[in-house]
Scaffold this motif. Structure first.
Motif, PDB file in Angstrom:
ATOM      1  N   LEU A  65       0.812  -1.209   0.000  1.00 20.86           N
ATOM      2  CA  LEU A  65       0.000   0.000   0.000  1.00 20.86           C
ATOM      3  C   LEU A  65       0.849   1.265   0.000  1.00 20.86           C
ATOM      4  O   LEU A  65       0.460   2.279  -0.562  1.00 20.86           O
ATOM      5  N   ALA A  66       2.005   1.198   0.609  1.00 23.56           N
ATOM      6  CA  ALA A  66       2.905   2.350   0.666  1.00 23.56           C
ATOM      7  C   ALA A  66       3.745   2.471  -0.604  1.00 23.56           C
ATOM      8  O   ALA A  66       4.491   3.425  -0.764  1.00 23.56           O
ATOM      9  N   GLY A  67       3.622   1.502  -1.520  1.00 22.15           N
ATOM     10  CA  GLY A  67       4.387   1.536  -2.763  1.00 22.15           C
ATOM     11  C   GLY A  67       5.826   1.125  -2.560  1.00 22.15           C
ATOM     12  O   GLY A  67       6.687   1.466  -3.359  1.00 22.15           O
ATOM     13  N   GLY A  68       6.109   0.388  -1.520  1.00 21.55           N
ATOM     14  CA  GLY A  68       7.472  -0.037  -1.220  1.00 21.55           C
ATOM     15  C   GLY A  68       7.947  -1.204  -2.049  1.00 21.55           C
ATOM     16  O   GLY A  68       9.120  -1.519  -2.070  1.00 21.55           O
ATOM     17  N   GLU A  69       7.068  -1.842  -2.811  1.00 20.10           N
ATOM     18  CA  GLU A  69       7.474  -2.951  -3.663  1.00 20.10           C
ATOM     19  C   GLU A  69       7.253  -2.558  -5.111  1.00 20.10           C
ATOM     20  O   GLU A  69       6.568  -1.595  -5.425  1.00 20.10           O
ATOM     21  N   GLU A  70       7.821  -3.332  -6.025  1.00 22.51           N
ATOM     22  CA  GLU A  70       7.721  -3.045  -7.449  1.00 22.51           C
ATOM     23  C   GLU A  70       6.276  -3.065  -7.908  1.00 22.51           C
ATOM     24  O   GLU A  70       5.427  -3.720  -7.328  1.00 22.51           O
ATOM     25  N   GLY A  71       5.998  -2.370  -9.008  1.00 22.14           N
ATOM     26  CA  GLY A  71       4.658  -2.328  -9.564  1.00 22.14           C
ATOM     27  C   GLY A  71       4.027  -0.990  -9.270  1.00 22.14           C
ATOM     28  O   GLY A  71       4.470  -0.236  -8.415  1.00 22.14           O
TER      29      GLY A  71
ATOM     30  N   GLU B 213      -1.967  -1.039  -8.932  1.00 22.93           N
ATOM     31  CA  GLU B 213      -1.878  -2.492  -9.082  1.00 22.93           C
ATOM     32  C   GLU B 213      -1.632  -3.149  -7.730  1.00 22.93           C
ATOM     33  O   GLU B 213      -2.265  -4.129  -7.377  1.00 22.93           O
ATOM     34  N   ALA B 214      -0.686  -2.588  -6.993  1.00 24.22           N
ATOM     35  CA  ALA B 214      -0.330  -3.152  -5.690  1.00 24.22           C
ATOM     36  C   ALA B 214      -1.516  -3.060  -4.733  1.00 24.22           C
ATOM     37  O   ALA B 214      -1.774  -3.988  -3.977  1.00 24.22           O
ATOM     38  N   SER B 215      -2.246  -1.963  -4.782  1.00 23.25           N
ATOM     39  CA  SER B 215      -3.394  -1.806  -3.889  1.00 23.25           C
ATOM     40  C   SER B 215      -4.460  -2.845  -4.183  1.00 23.25           C
ATOM     41  O   SER B 215      -5.029  -3.436  -3.275  1.00 23.25           O
ATOM     42  N   ALA B 216      -4.740  -3.083  -5.464  1.00 27.93           N
ATOM     43  CA  ALA B 216      -5.751  -4.074  -5.834  1.00 27.93           C
ATOM     44  C   ALA B 216      -5.327  -5.467  -5.388  1.00 27.93           C
ATOM     45  O   ALA B 216      -6.128  -6.236  -4.843  1.00 27.93           O
ATOM     46  N   GLU B 217      -4.044  -5.795  -5.614  1.00 31.04           N
ATOM     47  CA  GLU B 217      -3.524  -7.107  -5.197  1.00 31.04           C
ATOM     48  C   GLU B 217      -3.581  -7.252  -3.678  1.00 31.04           C
ATOM     49  O   GLU B 217      -3.947  -8.299  -3.159  1.00 31.04           O
ATOM     50  N   ALA B 218      -3.205  -6.196  -2.968  1.00 33.23           N
ATOM     51  CA  ALA B 218      -3.199  -6.240  -1.512  1.00 33.23           C
ATOM     52  C   ALA B 218      -4.614  -6.408  -0.974  1.00 33.23           C
ATOM     53  O   ALA B 218      -4.841  -7.163  -0.029  1.00 33.23           O
ATOM     54  N   GLU B 219      -5.579  -5.712  -1.593  1.00 27.90           N
ATOM     55  CA  GLU B 219      -6.963  -5.849  -1.142  1.00 27.90           C
ATOM     56  C   GLU B 219      -7.477  -7.261  -1.385  1.00 27.90           C
ATOM     57  O   GLU B 219      -8.169  -7.829  -0.536  1.00 27.90           O
TER      58      GLU B 219
END
Length: 193
Positions: A38-44, A48-54
């Protein structure tokens, strides 16, 4: 783990506590990963990361929702054996010294209670409710009163009554054959293979 000493003292910890700790570790790791995404600390991209995390959080929440302790008579070995060991520890460590006075003709008890399927079933149900209702975080401070009234007292009346599973067991004698039905549902059989 590198942080834990190999020759540490042996602690007397309840059986289920290690599983609870491992579950908490897994949840912390999952939440840490979610926060990083959520903080954008990983690639992508952050969207995209928010949707995957949710999605991951939704899946994990759905899994946790259905992880209730199973009824002991529906378990097969080795899960049945592990659950029975925990039940025996609780009955012998909490229930017997705290609630069961000397057996009498009006209040029977069998020292081999764990050989009576009906006793295992009833005591397991009482134990599961005790685990839930003695936690103030989940039931407030009235939980123990509810546990006594709704779970312990009725179970003990059934177990210790004149027609309960210990009806044929007297001081110094143990009889189980008189209470066993001829046909038992296969899910209730726990014979050593």
């Amino acid at each position: 783990m590198a942080d834990e000493p190999e020759d540490g003292p042996e602690l007397d910890v309840p059986i289920g506590m290690f599983e609870d700790i491992e579950d908490l570790k897994a949840q912390i790791a999952s939440l840490t990963t979610l926060v990083k995404r959520l903080a954008g600390g990983e690639e992508g991209e952050s969207g995209e990361a928010s949707a995957e995390a949710e999605e991951a959080a939704d899946e994990e929440g759905a899994e946790e929702e259905w992880q209730y302790p199973p009824f002991i008579l529906l378990l097969d070995p080795p899960e049945y054996d592990t659950e029975l060991r925990g039940l025996i520890e609780w009955v012998e460590g909490v229930l017997v010294p705290g609630y069961l006075a000397e057996p009498s003709s009006d209040a029977r008890w069998c020292h081999l209670w764990f050989e009576h399927t009906v006793a295992i079933a009833r005591l397991h149900a009482v134990w599961l409710s005790w685990q839930e209702l003695t936690d103030p975080a989940s039931c407030g401070y009235t939980g123990p009163s509810v546990w006594h009234r709704d779970h312990l007292d009725p179970a003990l009346r059934e177990l210790r009554g004149s027609s309960g599973p210990f009806a044929g067991c007297t001081k110094g004698e143990h009889q189980i054959e008189h209470r066993m039905p001829g046909l038992v549902p296969s899910a209730w059989r726990h014979e050593d293979a």
